[in-house]
Structures are given as C-alpha cells and as structure tokens.
Design a protein around this motif. Sequence first.
Motif, mmCIF file in Angstrom:
data_model
loop_
_atom_site.group_PDB
_atom_site.id
_atom_site.type_symbol
_atom_site.label_atom_id
_atom_site.label_comp_id
_atom_site.label_asym_id
_atom_site.label_seq_id
_atom_site.Cartn_x
_atom_site.Cartn_y
_atom_site.Cartn_z
ATOM 1 N N GLN A 82 -5.312 7.569 -2.550
ATOM 2 C CA GLN A 82 -5.184 8.209 -3.868
ATOM 3 C C GLN A 82 -3.704 8.305 -4.230
ATOM 4 N N PRO A 83 -3.264 7.636 -5.305
ATOM 5 C CA PRO A 83 -1.834 7.556 -5.607
ATOM 6 C C PRO A 83 -1.114 8.902 -5.641
ATOM 7 N N ASP A 84 -1.747 9.948 -6.226
ATOM 8 C CA ASP A 84 -1.027 11.229 -6.320
ATOM 9 C C ASP A 84 -0.888 11.884 -4.939
ATOM 10 N N GLU A 85 -1.903 11.736 -4.088
ATOM 11 C CA GLU A 85 -1.840 12.338 -2.747
ATOM 12 C C GLU A 85 -0.870 11.554 -1.855
ATOM 13 N N LEU A 86 -0.868 10.243 -2.008
ATOM 14 C CA LEU A 86 0.099 9.409 -1.279
ATOM 15 C C LEU A 86 1.527 9.772 -1.710
ATOM 16 N N ALA A 87 1.699 10.003 -3.019
ATOM 17 C CA ALA A 87 3.032 10.343 -3.539
ATOM 18 C C ALA A 87 3.549 11.642 -2.916
ATOM 19 N N ALA A 88 2.653 12.575 -2.623
ATOM 20 C CA ALA A 88 3.092 13.839 -2.010
ATOM 21 C C ALA A 88 3.627 13.590 -0.597
ATOM 22 N N VAL A 89 3.010 12.670 0.120
ATOM 23 C CA VAL A 89 3.492 12.351 1.475
ATOM 24 C C VAL A 89 4.823 11.590 1.378
ATOM 25 N N GLU A 90 4.898 10.677 0.412
ATOM 26 C CA GLU A 90 6.172 9.952 0.204
ATOM 27 C C GLU A 90 7.306 10.945 -0.091
ATOM 28 N N ALA A 91 7.010 11.932 -0.938
ATOM 29 C CA ALA A 91 8.051 12.903 -1.302
ATOM 30 C C ALA A 91 8.502 13.675 -0.068
ATOM 31 N N ARG A 92 7.555 14.042 0.780
ATOM 32 C CA ARG A 92 7.912 14.775 2.006
ATOM 33 C C ARG A 92 8.823 13.922 2.887
ATOM 34 N N LEU A 93 8.497 12.627 2.991
ATOM 35 C CA LEU A 93 9.312 11.732 3.821
ATOM 36 C C LEU A 93 10.717 11.544 3.230
ATOM 37 N N ARG A 124 -10.137 -1.035 -1.135
ATOM 38 C CA ARG A 124 -9.772 0.248 -0.520
ATOM 39 C C ARG A 124 -9.130 0.028 0.853
ATOM 40 N N LEU A 125 -9.666 -0.946 1.604
ATOM 41 C CA LEU A 125 -9.113 -1.235 2.930
ATOM 42 C C LEU A 125 -7.666 -1.728 2.825
ATOM 43 N N VAL A 126 -7.439 -2.629 1.890
ATOM 44 C CA VAL A 126 -6.080 -3.162 1.721
ATOM 45 C C VAL A 126 -5.126 -2.047 1.277
ATOM 46 N N THR A 127 -5.617 -1.180 0.393
ATOM 47 C CA THR A 127 -4.770 -0.065 -0.078
ATOM 48 C C THR A 127 -4.361 0.834 1.088
ATOM 49 N N LEU A 128 -5.322 1.194 1.939
ATOM 50 C CA LEU A 128 -5.007 2.101 3.051
ATOM 51 C C LEU A 128 -4.149 1.406 4.108
ATOM 52 N N ASN A 129 -4.557 0.210 4.519
ATOM 53 C CA ASN A 129 -3.902 -0.429 5.674
ATOM 54 C C ASN A 129 -2.560 -1.063 5.335
ATOM 55 N N THR A 130 -2.350 -1.407 4.061
ATOM 56 C CA THR A 130 -1.072 -2.054 3.721
ATOM 57 C C THR A 130 -0.270 -1.288 2.667
ATOM 58 N N THR A 131 -0.876 -1.012 1.504
ATOM 59 C CA THR A 131 -0.088 -0.386 0.432
ATOM 60 C C THR A 131 0.450 0.978 0.863
ATOM 61 N N ALA A 132 -0.436 1.811 1.412
ATOM 62 C CA ALA A 132 0.012 3.144 1.822
ATOM 63 C C ALA A 132 1.077 3.015 2.916
ATOM 64 N N LEU A 133 0.826 2.140 3.876
ATOM 65 C CA LEU A 133 1.758 1.988 5.002
ATOM 66 C C LEU A 133 3.150 1.550 4.536
ATOM 67 N N VAL A 134 3.203 0.567 3.641
ATOM 68 C CA VAL A 134 4.519 0.074 3.220
ATOM 69 C C VAL A 134 5.199 1.070 2.289
ATOM 70 N N ARG A 135 4.424 1.795 1.487
ATOM 71 C CA ARG A 135 5.037 2.791 0.603
ATOM 72 C C ARG A 135 5.655 3.923 1.431
ATOM 73 N N LEU A 136 4.960 4.325 2.493
ATOM 74 C CA LEU A 136 5.504 5.402 3.328
ATOM 75 C C LEU A 136 6.770 4.920 4.045
ATOM 76 N N ALA A 137 6.745 3.679 4.533
ATOM 77 C CA ALA A 137 7.959 3.131 5.172
ATOM 78 C C ALA A 137 9.098 3.082 4.158
ATOM 79 N N SER A 138 8.758 2.688 2.937
ATOM 80 C CA SER A 138 9.782 2.582 1.890
ATOM 81 C C SER A 138 10.343 3.950 1.516
ATOM 82 N N ALA A 139 9.502 4.978 1.622
ATOM 83 C CA ALA A 139 9.961 6.324 1.265
ATOM 84 C C ALA A 139 10.967 6.861 2.282
ATOM 85 N N ILE A 140 10.780 6.527 3.554
ATOM 86 C CA ILE A 140 11.648 7.128 4.586
ATOM 87 C C ILE A 140 12.834 6.232 4.965
ATOM 88 N N ALA A 141 12.683 4.909 4.846
ATOM 89 C CA ALA A 141 13.689 3.998 5.411
ATOM 90 C C ALA A 141 15.109 4.215 4.848
#
Length: 262
Positions: A65-76, A107-124
């Motif tokens: 879910q983009p808004d929930e993912l965004a909250a984790v990105e913001a934390r990172l 949904r699988l691609v979103t969880l396994n790739t999009t979320a993963l790369v967005r989180l890496a991008s948020a913290i790197a």
Amino acid sequence: MTSHSTVLITGASTGIGATYAQRFAHRGHNLVLVARDKARLEALAESLRQETGVTVNILPADLTQPDELAAVEARLREDAKIEILINNAGAALSGSFISQSTEDVGRLVTLNTTALVRLASAIAPRLAQAGKGAIVNIGSVVGLAPEFGMSVYGATKAFVLFLSQGLSLELTPKGVYVQAVLPAGTRTEIWERAGIDVNTLADLMHVDDLVDAALVGFDRRELVTIPPLHDAAHWEALNAARLGLVSDLRQAHVAERYQAAP
Ligand code: NAP
C-alpha cells in the motif's frame, strides 16, 4: 555500524524476519519491526524487550500500500539511529504463470521488488552520507533457476540479487555494506501462505540455521550469502563466467554469427 545501532526489519512478524529480530536483539541492537499483523509484532516486541532489554518499536504496514510503504520510507530517511535495514518481507506464488491472476502477479512484484527497492532507496543516501551501515536483501536460489518453475517469484528474486550486486559496487566504497542472502527451501509460513502443503516438500532448512548462517556471512561482510550452497566454488565459477561474457561484448560490432551471408 555501531554496536547499538537500530535495525529495521521488514516481514518481522514471523519466519526469517522474526528470527533476525531475535538474533539482533540478543546482539544488543534496538529494533523497528515492520509487517501487517500488529498483534504478532507487539507480542514479539514485548518478548524481546523482556528477554534482552533492548528497545523495540513496531511499525505496522502493508508494504503493497503506497501510503503505508511511504511511512516506512520516511522512518528510514529520518531516524538516524537506524543503521541496518533487513529487507526481508516477501511472498511466493504457487501455480503456473498462466494460472496465476494478473492481480496476484502484480501484488507479488510490488512486495518483493518495488517495496524492497524503495526502502533501500530511502535509507541508502543517509547511510552513504554517514559512511556506515548495512542493507541486507533477502533473495532466493529460485532467482538463479528458471527451471524451478516459479517464474514470477524467481524473477523478483533475480532482481534482488542484481540490485544488491549493483548497490554493493556503489555503496561499499562509501562505507555501506550490502548483502544478498539466497535461502533455498526453509521451514516457515511462506509455503502455507502460497497454498503449498509443506509436508509435500523434500527436507527444508530450519529457519534458525538459515539466519545464523546468513549472519556468519553478514559478519564476514560477504556480498552474496547462499547458506544451502555447499561448494562456494560453484558461485565463484558462475560469477567468473558472467564476467567473461561481459568482457566479450563489443558494443559497436555485430557478432559474426548474426552477419547476413553475402
Ligand atoms: P513468511 O514466514 O511467510 O514471512 C513473511 C513475512 O513478510 C511475514 O512477517 C509477513 O507478515 C510479511 N509480509 C507479507 N506480506 C507483507 C506485506 N504486504 N506487507 C508487509 N509485510 C508483509 O516467509 P519467510 O519464509 O520468512 O520469508 C521471508 C523472506 O525470505 C521472503 O522475502 C522470502 O521470499 C524469502 N525466502 C524464503 C524462503 C523459504 O523457503 N521460506 C526461501 C527463499 C527465500 P504479515 O503477514 O504480518 O504482514
């Protein structure tokens, strides 16, 4: 990485992620645990606080879910105490490609790739700026083998491996460690969630053994850790063959076998 840095773990409510949480808590790290199931996260957090005395926060989120993912990105992005990201949340999908629904595939691609790369991008960028920290991405040996018959799942895990290799080249010189962990079949809920009866499978690895091996690789600062691979020379040979192929690419010239006969 400092010894008491905070570790953010996705997919921490059970399985590999919950085991990482247990291990890092016992190493003295504070934790931020991410998954959808708030009650399970809270129960794990409370037991780890009592067992180890570390600070454990939970951050419930559906990473598709983009808004929930965004909250984790913001934390990172914003929490400078987080120095380690364990990008573990993931799912599998059973059945052939033509039997899988387009919705499930997406949904699988979103969880396994999009979320993963967005989180890496948020913290790197923050880790690179600080010159320390680690990003651990959980891939799979399925990403090496289309022959295993899990094309979409395997493709997401091939993405995880490639991304990790690329990020390592960029981030290692900046002091940030990147690891790809490639488990094979491991006894967790992933099978049941994908509609596969775990009892129909050959022997699986125990999740404790998998995570302990992954942490041996982590402590050695290994780029690619494959706990079920017994002869490391196989991985080295594959990598050497890949680099050999790349060195034979001549951008401006069509290979002789594709040149039309005169
Ligand atoms: P698992 O036991 O099913 O755990 C998956 C975790 O991901 C759970 O904590 C789940 O929590 C979370 N999750 C699932 N969907 C989510 C979503 N939409 N948003 C946020 N969190 C979500 O699986 P596992 O075996 O530990 O798998 C962990 C990782 O290892 C995955 O990336 C998987 O592909 C990889 N892997 C596993 C195996 C294996 O054989 N087990 C082999 C190779 C690779 P909630 O349900 O609470 O959200």
